[in-house]
Design a protein around this motif. Structure first.
Motif, PDB file in Angstrom:
ATOM      1  N   PHE A 115       0.801  -1.227   0.000  1.00 27.13           N
ATOM      2  CA  PHE A 115       0.000   0.000   0.000  1.00 27.13           C
ATOM      3  C   PHE A 115       0.838   1.284   0.000  1.00 27.13           C
ATOM      4  O   PHE A 115       0.428   2.273  -0.591  1.00 27.13           O
ATOM      5  N   LYS A 116       1.981   1.263   0.674  1.00 23.67           N
ATOM      6  CA  LYS A 116       2.780   2.478   0.801  1.00 23.67           C
ATOM      7  C   LYS A 116       4.247   2.175   0.510  1.00 23.67           C
ATOM      8  O   LYS A 116       4.682   1.028   0.540  1.00 23.67           O
ATOM      9  N   GLY A 117       5.007   3.252   0.286  1.00 29.60           N
ATOM     10  CA  GLY A 117       6.431   3.083   0.063  1.00 29.60           C
ATOM     11  C   GLY A 117       7.168   4.406   0.097  1.00 29.60           C
ATOM     12  O   GLY A 117       6.595   5.452   0.402  1.00 29.60           O
ATOM     13  N   LYS A 118       8.451   4.333  -0.217  1.00 29.65           N
ATOM     14  CA  LYS A 118       9.278   5.530  -0.200  1.00 29.65           C
ATOM     15  C   LYS A 118      10.287   5.460  -1.337  1.00 29.65           C
ATOM     16  O   LYS A 118      10.779   4.381  -1.673  1.00 29.65           O
ATOM     17  N   LYS A 119      10.576   6.619  -1.889  1.00 30.30           N
ATOM     18  CA  LYS A 119      11.533   6.712  -3.008  1.00 30.30           C
ATOM     19  C   LYS A 119      12.503   7.846  -2.705  1.00 30.30           C
ATOM     20  O   LYS A 119      12.099   8.950  -2.362  1.00 30.30           O
ATOM     21  N   GLU A 120      13.789   7.572  -2.841  1.00 29.34           N
ATOM     22  CA  GLU A 120      14.823   8.588  -2.648  1.00 29.34           C
ATOM     23  C   GLU A 120      15.676   8.657  -3.911  1.00 29.34           C
ATOM     24  O   GLU A 120      16.237   7.640  -4.334  1.00 29.34           O
ATOM     25  N   LEU A 121      15.756   9.842  -4.494  1.00 26.31           N
ATOM     26  CA  LEU A 121      16.498  10.030  -5.741  1.00 26.31           C
ATOM     27  C   LEU A 121      17.555  11.116  -5.570  1.00 26.31           C
ATOM     28  O   LEU A 121      17.330  12.112  -4.888  1.00 26.31           O
ATOM     29  N   ASN A 122      18.694  10.877  -6.192  1.00 27.74           N
ATOM     30  CA  ASN A 122      19.805  11.825  -6.128  1.00 27.74           C
ATOM     31  C   ASN A 122      20.385  11.979  -7.525  1.00 27.74           C
ATOM     32  O   ASN A 122      20.843  11.028  -8.123  1.00 27.74           O
ATOM     33  N   VAL A 123      20.340  13.222  -8.034  1.00 26.97           N
ATOM     34  CA  VAL A 123      20.904  13.492  -9.367  1.00 26.97           C
ATOM     35  C   VAL A 123      22.061  14.484  -9.200  1.00 26.97           C
ATOM     36  O   VAL A 123      22.116  15.527  -9.830  1.00 26.97           O
ATOM     37  N   ALA A 124      22.970  14.149  -8.300  1.00 27.00           N
ATOM     38  CA  ALA A 124      24.164  14.949  -8.015  1.00 27.00           C
ATOM     39  C   ALA A 124      23.857  16.277  -7.321  1.00 27.00           C
ATOM     40  O   ALA A 124      24.749  17.095  -7.113  1.00 27.00           O
ATOM     41  N   TYR A 125      22.591  16.486  -6.938  1.00 31.58           N
ATOM     42  CA  TYR A 125      22.220  17.712  -6.225  1.00 31.58           C
ATOM     43  C   TYR A 125      21.753  17.410  -4.805  1.00 31.58           C
ATOM     44  O   TYR A 125      21.216  18.284  -4.137  1.00 31.58           O
ATOM     45  N   GLY A 126      21.919  16.180  -4.344  1.00 30.14           N
ATOM     46  CA  GLY A 126      21.455  15.787  -3.025  1.00 30.14           C
ATOM     47  C   GLY A 126      20.223  14.901  -3.108  1.00 30.14           C
ATOM     48  O   GLY A 126      19.543  14.832  -4.137  1.00 30.14           O
ATOM     49  N   TRP A 127      19.947  14.221  -2.017  1.00 32.76           N
ATOM     50  CA  TRP A 127      18.839  13.275  -1.984  1.00 32.76           C
ATOM     51  C   TRP A 127      17.495  13.975  -1.813  1.00 32.76           C
ATOM     52  O   TRP A 127      17.377  14.902  -1.013  1.00 32.76           O
ATOM     53  N   ARG A 128      16.519  13.514  -2.581  1.00 33.62           N
ATOM     54  CA  ARG A 128      15.145  13.998  -2.453  1.00 33.62           C
ATOM     55  C   ARG A 128      14.240  12.803  -2.182  1.00 33.62           C
ATOM     56  O   ARG A 128      14.315  11.789  -2.878  1.00 33.62           O
ATOM     57  N   THR A 129      13.413  12.944  -1.159  1.00 30.50           N
ATOM     58  CA  THR A 129      12.563  11.837  -0.708  1.00 30.50           C
ATOM     59  C   THR A 129      11.119  12.059  -1.140  1.00 30.50           C
ATOM     60  O   THR A 129      10.584  13.166  -1.007  1.00 30.50           O
ATOM     61  N   TYR A 130      10.491  11.001  -1.634  1.00 34.26           N
ATOM     62  CA  TYR A 130       9.095  11.052  -2.075  1.00 34.26           C
ATOM     63  C   TYR A 130       8.356   9.860  -1.475  1.00 34.26           C
ATOM     64  O   TYR A 130       8.880   8.742  -1.432  1.00 34.26           O
ATOM     65  N   GLU A 131       7.142  10.102  -1.019  1.00 35.80           N
ATOM     66  CA  GLU A 131       6.285   9.016  -0.539  1.00 35.80           C
ATOM     67  C   GLU A 131       5.579   8.363  -1.732  1.00 35.80           C
ATOM     68  O   GLU A 131       5.216   9.035  -2.700  1.00 35.80           O
ATOM     69  N   ILE A 132       5.390   7.058  -1.640  1.00 34.91           N
ATOM     70  CA  ILE A 132       4.713   6.306  -2.699  1.00 34.91           C
ATOM     71  C   ILE A 132       3.388   5.783  -2.170  1.00 34.91           C
ATOM     72  O   ILE A 132       3.346   5.096  -1.141  1.00 34.91           O
ATOM     73  N   ASN A 133       2.304   6.108  -2.844  1.00 33.76           N
ATOM     74  CA  ASN A 133       0.988   5.553  -2.555  1.00 33.76           C
ATOM     75  C   ASN A 133       0.644   4.600  -3.696  1.00 33.76           C
ATOM     76  O   ASN A 133       0.421   5.021  -4.827  1.00 33.76           O
ATOM     77  N   ILE A 134       0.638   3.314  -3.383  1.00 33.59           N
ATOM     78  CA  ILE A 134       0.474   2.302  -4.433  1.00 33.59           C
ATOM     79  C   ILE A 134      -0.871   2.435  -5.137  1.00 33.59           C
ATOM     80  O   ILE A 134      -0.953   2.324  -6.371  1.00 33.59           O
ATOM     81  N   VAL A 135      -1.933   2.685  -4.379  1.00 32.20           N
ATOM     82  CA  VAL A 135      -3.257   2.803  -4.992  1.00 32.20           C
ATOM     83  C   VAL A 135      -3.290   3.977  -5.969  1.00 32.20           C
ATOM     84  O   VAL A 135      -3.763   3.849  -7.116  1.00 32.20           O
ATOM     85  N   GLU A 136      -2.785   5.127  -5.539  1.00 30.15           N
ATOM     86  CA  GLU A 136      -2.756   6.299  -6.421  1.00 30.15           C
ATOM     87  C   GLU A 136      -1.870   6.054  -7.635  1.00 30.15           C
ATOM     88  O   GLU A 136      -2.209   6.455  -8.760  1.00 30.15           O
TER      89      GLU A 136
END
Length: 226
Positions: A55-76
């Motif tokens: 149902f839920k999750g988390k995503k962290e992405l870094n494109v050489a500018y630092g880490w950015r965190t995003y919440e994942i809603n599987i249903v959405e």
């Protein structure tokens, strides 16, 4: 019913409670899948970490500018991108876990009943304990199998959202099963152990009952001689 048999059956109550805890934890935690990601346009300068559950999750992405965190809603996410998961397998996995919870609860309840008394009905007695544990194990195995198919058909290639894919992010061959998935595998093992414990306990009971008819028969024979 002898004390050993009651004790062995009561052990399965704790096993069933453990399986309930494992299934609830599996459904509530966010680690059915763990993955790393790279941006195909600049793989050396990008990095990503993704984990999600049913149902839920988390995503962290870094494109050489630092880490950015995003919440994942599987249903959405499924509403926005039907290619993210195989929808039918996702629904079926959740349904199987709900079925496993139901039968785990029944196995726990009837383990207590059989410890405190000796039910006359087959469904409420020892045969029922075999049935509830077997059905719970079956649904757990079905959930594990469905998620494995989901992984090998879809998730091992990409767990990124449609926006991330458009932005050249990929997790191909960088995904693995997380601990939430292994909780369900653990529930399968515990139910199997429950079945073995029930067999050992009830077999012991049968062995102790075998001499009784012979003793009664000898007593009846002696009475007839007199």
């Amino acid at each position: 019913m002898n004390l050993f048999k009651r004790g062995m059956i009561f052990v399965t109550f704790f096993g069933s409670c453990l399986t309930i805890a494992l299934i609830v934890a599996a459904m509530g935690t966010k680690f059915w899948i763990v993955a790393r990601a790279r941006r195909l346009s600049n793989p050396e300068e990008s990095n990503g970490k993704i984990n999600f559950g049913l149902f839920k999750g988390k995503k962290e992405l870094n494109v050489a500018y630092g880490w950015r965190t995003y919440e994942i809603n599987i249903v959405e996410q499924l509403h926005a991108d039907r290619e993210f998961l195989i929808y039918g397998l996702w629904v079926a996995t959740i349904g199987c876990l709900c079925g496993a919870l139901l039968f785990s609860a029944l196995s726990a309840v009837f383990a207590v009943i059989n410890t405190a008394s000796t039910p006359s009905g087959a469904i409420t007695g020892v045969p029922g304990l075999y049935l509830w544990n077997t059905l719970a194990m079956f649904f757990d195995l079905a959930a594990v199998s469905l998620w494995a198919v989901q992984f090998y058909q879809k998730l091992q290639y990409n767990v990124m959202s449609i926006e991330d894919r458009d932005n050249m992010w990929s997790s191909s061959q960088m995904s693995a099963f997380g601990y939430s998935f292994w909780f369900v595998v653990g529930a399968v093992v515990v139910h199997f152990v429950n079945i073995v414990v029930i067999y050992i306990g009830t077999s012991e009971g049968r062995e102790k009952k075998v001499p009784q008819p012979m003793i009664e028969e000898k007593s009846n024979g002696a009475i007839m001689l007199y």
